[in-house]
Design a protein around this motif. Sequence first.
Motif, PDB file in Angstrom:
ATOM      1  N   TYR A   1      32.059 -36.051 -12.157  1.00 28.99           N
ATOM      2  CA  TYR A   1      30.790 -36.116 -11.445  1.00 28.99           C
ATOM      3  C   TYR A   1      30.139 -37.461 -11.728  1.00 28.99           C
ATOM      4  O   TYR A   1      29.966 -37.852 -12.893  1.00 28.99           O
ATOM      5  CB  TYR A   1      29.866 -34.977 -11.893  1.00 28.99           C
ATOM      6  CG  TYR A   1      28.611 -34.878 -11.086  1.00 28.99           C
ATOM      7  CD1 TYR A   1      28.628 -34.308  -9.820  1.00 28.99           C
ATOM      8  CD2 TYR A   1      27.414 -35.376 -11.575  1.00 28.99           C
ATOM      9  CE1 TYR A   1      27.479 -34.230  -9.056  1.00 28.99           C
ATOM     10  CE2 TYR A   1      26.255 -35.303 -10.821  1.00 28.99           C
ATOM     11  CZ  TYR A   1      26.289 -34.724  -9.565  1.00 28.99           C
ATOM     12  OH  TYR A   1      25.149 -34.655  -8.816  1.00 28.99           O
ATOM     13  N   ASP A   2      29.797 -38.189 -10.701  1.00 33.66           N
ATOM     14  CA  ASP A   2      29.139 -39.483 -10.830  1.00 33.66           C
ATOM     15  C   ASP A   2      27.632 -39.253 -10.806  1.00 33.66           C
ATOM     16  O   ASP A   2      27.052 -38.922  -9.762  1.00 33.66           O
ATOM     17  CB  ASP A   2      29.557 -40.403  -9.687  1.00 33.66           C
ATOM     18  CG  ASP A   2      29.115 -41.838  -9.916  1.00 33.66           C
ATOM     19  OD1 ASP A   2      28.159 -42.059 -10.690  1.00 33.66           O
ATOM     20  OD2 ASP A   2      29.737 -42.735  -9.332  1.00 33.66           O
ATOM     21  N   SER A   3      26.998 -39.414 -11.964  1.00 32.76           N
ATOM     22  CA  SER A   3      25.558 -39.159 -12.051  1.00 32.76           C
ATOM     23  C   SER A   3      24.728 -40.267 -11.409  1.00 32.76           C
ATOM     24  O   SER A   3      23.574 -40.045 -11.057  1.00 32.76           O
ATOM     25  CB  SER A   3      25.147 -38.966 -13.510  1.00 32.76           C
ATOM     26  OG  SER A   3      25.440 -40.125 -14.255  1.00 32.76           O
ATOM     27  N   VAL A   4      25.301 -41.465 -11.246  1.00 32.10           N
ATOM     28  CA  VAL A   4      24.576 -42.552 -10.586  1.00 32.10           C
ATOM     29  C   VAL A   4      24.503 -42.286  -9.084  1.00 32.10           C
ATOM     30  O   VAL A   4      23.450 -42.389  -8.471  1.00 32.10           O
ATOM     31  CB  VAL A   4      25.251 -43.913 -10.873  1.00 32.10           C
ATOM     32  CG1 VAL A   4      24.613 -45.024 -10.051  1.00 32.10           C
ATOM     33  CG2 VAL A   4      25.170 -44.238 -12.354  1.00 32.10           C
TER      34      VAL A   4
ATOM     35  N   GLN B   1      31.829 -41.809 -17.175  1.00 34.65           N
ATOM     36  CA  GLN B   1      32.725 -42.228 -18.249  1.00 34.65           C
ATOM     37  C   GLN B   1      33.654 -41.104 -18.700  1.00 34.65           C
ATOM     38  O   GLN B   1      34.731 -41.351 -19.189  1.00 34.65           O
ATOM     39  CB  GLN B   1      31.928 -42.730 -19.461  1.00 34.65           C
ATOM     40  CG  GLN B   1      31.301 -44.083 -19.275  1.00 34.65           C
ATOM     41  CD  GLN B   1      29.915 -43.975 -18.693  1.00 34.65           C
ATOM     42  OE1 GLN B   1      29.325 -42.906 -18.667  1.00 34.65           O
ATOM     43  NE2 GLN B   1      29.401 -45.071 -18.202  1.00 34.65           N
ATOM     44  N   LEU B   2      33.231 -39.853 -18.553  1.00 34.67           N
ATOM     45  CA  LEU B   2      34.029 -38.706 -18.970  1.00 34.67           C
ATOM     46  C   LEU B   2      34.663 -38.086 -17.726  1.00 34.67           C
ATOM     47  O   LEU B   2      33.965 -37.566 -16.863  1.00 34.67           O
ATOM     48  CB  LEU B   2      33.142 -37.681 -19.688  1.00 34.67           C
ATOM     49  CG  LEU B   2      33.836 -36.562 -20.429  1.00 34.67           C
ATOM     50  CD1 LEU B   2      34.741 -37.108 -21.517  1.00 34.67           C
ATOM     51  CD2 LEU B   2      32.816 -35.618 -21.031  1.00 34.67           C
ATOM     52  N   LEU B   3      35.993 -38.179 -17.638  1.00 36.18           N
ATOM     53  CA  LEU B   3      36.713 -37.756 -16.441  1.00 36.18           C
ATOM     54  C   LEU B   3      37.806 -36.752 -16.789  1.00 36.18           C
ATOM     55  O   LEU B   3      38.404 -36.810 -17.863  1.00 36.18           O
ATOM     56  CB  LEU B   3      37.350 -38.961 -15.750  1.00 36.18           C
ATOM     57  CG  LEU B   3      36.394 -40.052 -15.304  1.00 36.18           C
ATOM     58  CD1 LEU B   3      37.147 -41.294 -14.905  1.00 36.18           C
ATOM     59  CD2 LEU B   3      35.545 -39.556 -14.157  1.00 36.18           C
ATOM     60  N   TRP B   4      38.094 -35.863 -15.859  1.00 31.57           N
ATOM     61  CA  TRP B   4      39.170 -34.884 -16.007  1.00 31.57           C
ATOM     62  C   TRP B   4      40.392 -35.349 -15.241  1.00 31.57           C
ATOM     63  O   TRP B   4      40.289 -36.087 -14.279  1.00 31.57           O
ATOM     64  CB  TRP B   4      38.737 -33.525 -15.452  1.00 31.57           C
ATOM     65  CG  TRP B   4      37.822 -32.791 -16.360  1.00 31.57           C
ATOM     66  CD1 TRP B   4      36.464 -32.779 -16.315  1.00 31.57           C
ATOM     67  CD2 TRP B   4      38.187 -31.965 -17.458  1.00 31.57           C
ATOM     68  NE1 TRP B   4      35.963 -31.997 -17.317  1.00 31.57           N
ATOM     69  CE2 TRP B   4      37.004 -31.484 -18.035  1.00 31.57           C
ATOM     70  CE3 TRP B   4      39.409 -31.590 -18.016  1.00 31.57           C
ATOM     71  CZ2 TRP B   4      36.997 -30.644 -19.132  1.00 31.57           C
ATOM     72  CZ3 TRP B   4      39.404 -30.752 -19.108  1.00 31.57           C
ATOM     73  CH2 TRP B   4      38.220 -30.289 -19.655  1.00 31.57           C
ATOM     74  N   GLY B   5      41.527 -34.835 -15.662  1.00 40.10           N
ATOM     75  CA  GLY B   5      42.761 -35.085 -14.944  1.00 40.10           C
ATOM     76  C   GLY B   5      43.712 -33.920 -15.145  1.00 40.10           C
ATOM     77  O   GLY B   5      43.621 -33.195 -16.142  1.00 40.10           O
ATOM     78  N   LEU B   6      44.609 -33.726 -14.200  1.00 37.31           N
ATOM     79  CA  LEU B   6      45.646 -32.695 -14.287  1.00 37.31           C
ATOM     80  C   LEU B   6      46.969 -33.353 -13.958  1.00 37.31           C
ATOM     81  O   LEU B   6      47.041 -34.213 -13.067  1.00 37.31           O
ATOM     82  CB  LEU B   6      45.381 -31.557 -13.294  1.00 37.31           C
ATOM     83  CG  LEU B   6      44.088 -30.773 -13.509  1.00 37.31           C
ATOM     84  CD1 LEU B   6      43.863 -29.825 -12.336  1.00 37.31           C
ATOM     85  CD2 LEU B   6      44.169 -29.989 -14.802  1.00 37.31           C
ATOM     86  N   GLY B   7      48.031 -32.946 -14.659  1.00 32.60           N
ATOM     87  CA  GLY B   7      49.313 -33.571 -14.412  1.00 32.60           C
ATOM     88  C   GLY B   7      50.494 -32.655 -14.606  1.00 32.60           C
ATOM     89  O   GLY B   7      50.383 -31.576 -15.198  1.00 32.60           O
ATOM     90  N   LEU B   8      51.633 -33.112 -14.097  1.00 35.26           N
ATOM     91  CA  LEU B   8      52.866 -32.357 -14.165  1.00 35.26           C
ATOM     92  C   LEU B   8      54.030 -33.341 -14.265  1.00 35.26           C
ATOM     93  O   LEU B   8      54.073 -34.322 -13.511  1.00 35.26           O
ATOM     94  CB  LEU B   8      53.017 -31.492 -12.916  1.00 35.26           C
ATOM     95  CG  LEU B   8      54.152 -30.512 -12.881  1.00 35.26           C
ATOM     96  CD1 LEU B   8      53.975 -29.430 -13.938  1.00 35.26           C
ATOM     97  CD2 LEU B   8      54.230 -29.861 -11.504  1.00 35.26           C
TER      98      LEU B   8
ATOM     99  N   GLN C   1      27.072 -37.365  -7.023  1.00 39.19           N
ATOM    100  CA  GLN C   1      28.075 -36.678  -6.221  1.00 39.19           C
ATOM    101  C   GLN C   1      29.342 -36.441  -7.044  1.00 39.19           C
ATOM    102  O   GLN C   1      29.582 -37.121  -8.028  1.00 39.19           O
ATOM    103  CB  GLN C   1      28.424 -37.476  -4.964  1.00 39.19           C
ATOM    104  CG  GLN C   1      29.117 -38.789  -5.248  1.00 39.19           C
ATOM    105  CD  GLN C   1      29.381 -39.586  -3.979  1.00 39.19           C
ATOM    106  OE1 GLN C   1      28.830 -39.277  -2.928  1.00 39.19           O
ATOM    107  NE2 GLN C   1      30.197 -40.603  -4.078  1.00 39.19           N
ATOM    108  N   ALA C   2      30.129 -35.493  -6.590  1.00 36.30           N
ATOM    109  CA  ALA C   2      31.404 -35.198  -7.257  1.00 36.30           C
ATOM    110  C   ALA C   2      32.427 -36.271  -6.901  1.00 36.30           C
ATOM    111  O   ALA C   2      32.407 -36.826  -5.799  1.00 36.30           O
ATOM    112  CB  ALA C   2      31.916 -33.832  -6.823  1.00 36.30           C
ATOM    113  N   LEU C   3      33.310 -36.570  -7.847  1.00 32.17           N
ATOM    114  CA  LEU C   3      34.374 -37.545  -7.623  1.00 32.17           C
ATOM    115  C   LEU C   3      35.620 -36.824  -7.123  1.00 32.17           C
ATOM    116  O   LEU C   3      35.997 -35.780  -7.644  1.00 32.17           O
ATOM    117  CB  LEU C   3      34.690 -38.289  -8.918  1.00 32.17           C
ATOM    118  CG  LEU C   3      33.558 -39.114  -9.502  1.00 32.17           C
ATOM    119  CD1 LEU C   3      33.927 -39.605 -10.890  1.00 32.17           C
ATOM    120  CD2 LEU C   3      33.246 -40.280  -8.595  1.00 32.17           C
ATOM    121  N   ALA C   4      36.267 -37.396  -6.129  1.00 31.36           N
ATOM    122  CA  ALA C   4      37.459 -36.775  -5.542  1.00 31.36           C
ATOM    123  C   ALA C   4      38.689 -36.963  -6.409  1.00 31.36           C
ATOM    124  O   ALA C   4      39.614 -36.166  -6.377  1.00 31.36           O
ATOM    125  CB  ALA C   4      37.704 -37.359  -4.159  1.00 31.36           C
TER     126      ALA C   4
END
Length: 168
Positions: A40-43, A155-162, A46-49
Amino acid sequence: MPAQAQESAPPAETPAATEPPLYVSQWYIGPVFKRDGIGYDSVKNQALAGENWIGLQTLHRQETWFGSGGHLLFSMQDSAIELGIDARLFLPLPLIEPYLGAELNYMTRHFGGFSIALRPGAQLHFLPMLSLDAFAQLRYDLFNLTFGNGSRGDQLLWGLGLAVLYKL
């Protein structure tokens, strides 16, 4: 001569049944897909894609409970590259091995730089030579925090991987 007669033959060595077998280190290599930058970009409020990355991952299991590796990923949206190293602590189970890992990444992108990440995941052994590595990633963007002047609030981002790993 009598001294030689008193010496008895040494007992035959018997293998110790209680000693565990030595662990043989294992190397894995394979393709990896990751969706990074979910947050989520607080500046911008909005949510980040997020963005998609593909590349190659290696893993070296030095012990049953520890492994380290690295990856080289390419962004599918632009010409960015991510280079990372990681260390993982495994819970050795027969079929699926959950792990907790830590990563250090360097990304070349328009706001590039270093980031650190917590990487929980699981390695599933579904064939003798193939494993499936599914992971989540909680990444903290150190470069944006230090040099971004607050221009981005994510600065704090999530990610998913395989990753599909082949055992060498």
